[in-house]
Design an enzyme around this catalytic site. Structure first.
Site, PDB file in Angstrom:
ATOM      1  N   ASP A   1       0.806  -1.215   0.000  1.00  0.00           N
ATOM      2  CA  ASP A   1       0.000   0.000   0.000  1.00  0.00           C
ATOM      3  C   ASP A   1       0.845   1.273   0.000  1.00  0.00           C
ATOM      4  O   ASP A   1       2.060   1.228   0.222  1.00  0.00           O
ATOM      5  CB  ASP A   1      -0.948   0.008   1.213  1.00  0.00           C
ATOM      6  CG  ASP A   1      -0.298  -0.564   2.477  1.00  0.00           C
ATOM      7  OD1 ASP A   1       0.944  -0.497   2.572  1.00  0.00           O
ATOM      8  OD2 ASP A   1      -1.020  -1.052   3.354  1.00  0.00           O
TER       9      ASP A   1
ATOM     10  N   ASN B   1      -7.723  -3.133  14.225  1.00  0.00           N
ATOM     11  CA  ASN B   1      -9.106  -3.370  13.792  1.00  0.00           C
ATOM     12  C   ASN B   1      -9.212  -4.527  12.792  1.00  0.00           C
ATOM     13  O   ASN B   1     -10.236  -4.717  12.160  1.00  0.00           O
ATOM     14  CB  ASN B   1      -9.693  -2.089  13.175  1.00  0.00           C
ATOM     15  CG  ASN B   1      -8.941  -1.655  11.915  1.00  0.00           C
ATOM     16  OD1 ASN B   1      -7.992  -2.307  11.496  1.00  0.00           O
ATOM     17  ND2 ASN B   1      -9.367  -0.554  11.320  1.00  0.00           N
TER      18      ASN B   1
ATOM     19  N   HIS C   1      -7.351  -4.868  10.023  1.00  0.00           N
ATOM     20  CA  HIS C   1      -7.029  -4.602   8.610  1.00  0.00           C
ATOM     21  C   HIS C   1      -5.759  -5.340   8.201  1.00  0.00           C
ATOM     22  O   HIS C   1      -4.857  -5.562   9.013  1.00  0.00           O
ATOM     23  CB  HIS C   1      -6.968  -3.103   8.296  1.00  0.00           C
ATOM     24  CG  HIS C   1      -5.806  -2.348   8.842  1.00  0.00           C
ATOM     25  ND1 HIS C   1      -5.914  -1.076   9.363  1.00  0.00           N
ATOM     26  CD2 HIS C   1      -4.480  -2.655   8.936  1.00  0.00           C
ATOM     27  CE1 HIS C   1      -4.731  -0.637   9.726  1.00  0.00           C
ATOM     28  NE2 HIS C   1      -3.840  -1.584   9.493  1.00  0.00           N
TER      29      HIS C   1
ATOM     30  N   GLU D   1      -9.679  -1.876   5.278  1.00  0.00           N
ATOM     31  CA  GLU D   1     -10.340  -1.591   6.543  1.00  0.00           C
ATOM     32  C   GLU D   1     -11.610  -2.440   6.689  1.00  0.00           C
ATOM     33  O   GLU D   1     -12.106  -2.985   5.694  1.00  0.00           O
ATOM     34  CB  GLU D   1     -10.693  -0.096   6.605  1.00  0.00           C
ATOM     35  CG  GLU D   1      -9.498   0.850   6.482  1.00  0.00           C
ATOM     36  CD  GLU D   1      -8.639   0.915   7.746  1.00  0.00           C
ATOM     37  OE1 GLU D   1      -8.613  -0.059   8.530  1.00  0.00           O
ATOM     38  OE2 GLU D   1      -7.954   1.944   7.948  1.00  0.00           O
TER      39      GLU D   1
HETATM   40  C1  F6R Z   1       1.525  -1.827   6.152  1.00  0.00           C
HETATM   41  C2  F6R Z   1       0.151  -2.289   6.222  1.00  0.00           C
HETATM   42  C3  F6R Z   1      -0.629  -2.365   7.492  1.00  0.00           C
HETATM   43  C4  F6R Z   1       0.205  -2.677   8.734  1.00  0.00           C
HETATM   44  C5  F6R Z   1      -0.671  -2.600   9.978  1.00  0.00           C
HETATM   45  C6  F6R Z   1       0.113  -2.834  11.249  1.00  0.00           C
HETATM   46  O1  F6R Z   1       1.987  -1.828   4.821  1.00  0.00           O
HETATM   47  O2  F6R Z   1      -0.381  -2.578   5.207  1.00  0.00           O
HETATM   48  O3  F6R Z   1      -1.627  -3.345   7.351  1.00  0.00           O
HETATM   49  O4  F6R Z   1       0.777  -3.941   8.617  1.00  0.00           O
HETATM   50  O5  F6R Z   1      -1.278  -1.331  10.050  1.00  0.00           O
HETATM   51  O6  F6R Z   1       0.981  -1.760  11.437  1.00  0.00           O
HETATM   52  P1  F6R Z   1       2.133  -1.819  12.546  1.00  0.00           P
HETATM   53  O7  F6R Z   1       3.090  -2.867  12.099  1.00  0.00           O
HETATM   54  O8  F6R Z   1       2.745  -0.449  12.520  1.00  0.00           O
HETATM   55  O9  F6R Z   1       1.467  -2.157  13.832  1.00  0.00           O
END
Ligand code: F6R
Length: 245
Positions: free
Chosen positions: A67, A136, A138, A143
């Site tokens: 992303d 959450n 994702h 989301e």
């Molecule tokens: C990152 C991504 C997100 C993260 C998620 C967890 O490219 O796509 O899904 O993996 O938000 O983020 P952290 O590792 O910062 O807790």
């Protein structure tokens, strides 16, 4: 889903890196799917260290990131392109021309989504996708409520996601409101998935993933439908979890 429980973040990072290194040795032209965020930083550190000490080569590896924020160019310090260059690509021998991240500053984000999806398909798809998980549920920036059938698309970021990611920005107003993300369907087409989960803040999400229903209201639950998922989770994330399976 196979679960590997480890002591802490460092052990998770070492195990995840070793998993990736073994695959790169086995399949030097592997197509890796990569994630950003705090979770994989330690894994990337270990990949760099191994590259420097043992010479594991990424010359023929291709990488697709999950992303990118809309509105940020690759030169912006908060863009995921910048993050990946800093945290990994600048320190290994991967050809930058073979590292792909959606272009957050492209004039037409919808067109960019289609281009990115096609790019992945034209390369034969992702072989090994690394994932983190949001509190959450994702995965990528899919989301809650995102269709399981979605390909790469534009997403409105949840307020909880923007709050969680505000730590990387000066203040929360600077966190973009939209992103381009590989869709659930894109992620599910990868041949293999490695999900990294660390820390107490991810405990509830991991519990829901393991013990909850498969539902679009909790995107990561779709992983239960994938034939080849390995989870590496540390004690803090696993503690108190009922492990069925
Ligand atoms: C990152 C991504 C997100 C993260 C998620 C967890 O490219 O796509 O899904 O993996 O938000 O983020 P952290 O590792 O910062 O807790």
């Amino acid at each position: 889903m196979k679960m590997i429980e480890v002591q802490n973040y460092d052990e998770m990072s070492q195990k995840a890196a070793q998993y990736i290194i073994n695959k790169v040795h086995q399949y030097p032209t592997i197509k890796l799917g990569l994630a950003t965020g705090g979770t994989p930083v330690g894994t990337y550190k270990n990949l760099i260290q191994d590259h420097q000490q043992n010479g594991t080569s990424y010359r023929d590896v291709t990488a697709f990131n999950l992303d990118e924020y809309i509105g940020l160019s690759g030169n912006d310090k908060n863009s995921y392109r910048y993050f990946m260059n800093e945290q990994l690509f600048n320190h290994i021998d991967i050809d930058k021309n073979n590292t792909f991240i959606p272009r957050g500053d492209y004039k037409d984000s919808e067109v960019e989504c289609q281009r990115y999806e096609r790019l992945i398909a034209d390369h034969g798809g992702v072989d090994l996708q690394i994932l983190g998980i949001g509190g959450n549920g994702h995965i990528g920036f899919n989301e809650p409520g995102t269709s399981f059938h979605a390909n790469t698309h534009v997403i409105q970021l949840d307020s909880t996601t923007r709050e969680a990611n505000a730590r990387f920005f000066k203040n929360i107003e600077d966190v973009p409101t939209k992103a381009i993300t590989m869709g659930i369907s894109t992620i599910m087409r990868s041949k293999e998935i490695l999900l990294l989960v660390s820390g107490e803040s991810k405990k509830d999400a991991l519990d829901k993933l393991i013990n909850g229903e498969i539902s679009e209201s909790f995107p990561a639950s779709v992983l239960k439908n994938h034939p080849c998922v390995t989870i590496i989770a540390d004690k803090a994330a696993v503690s108190g979890l009922k492990l069925h399976s």
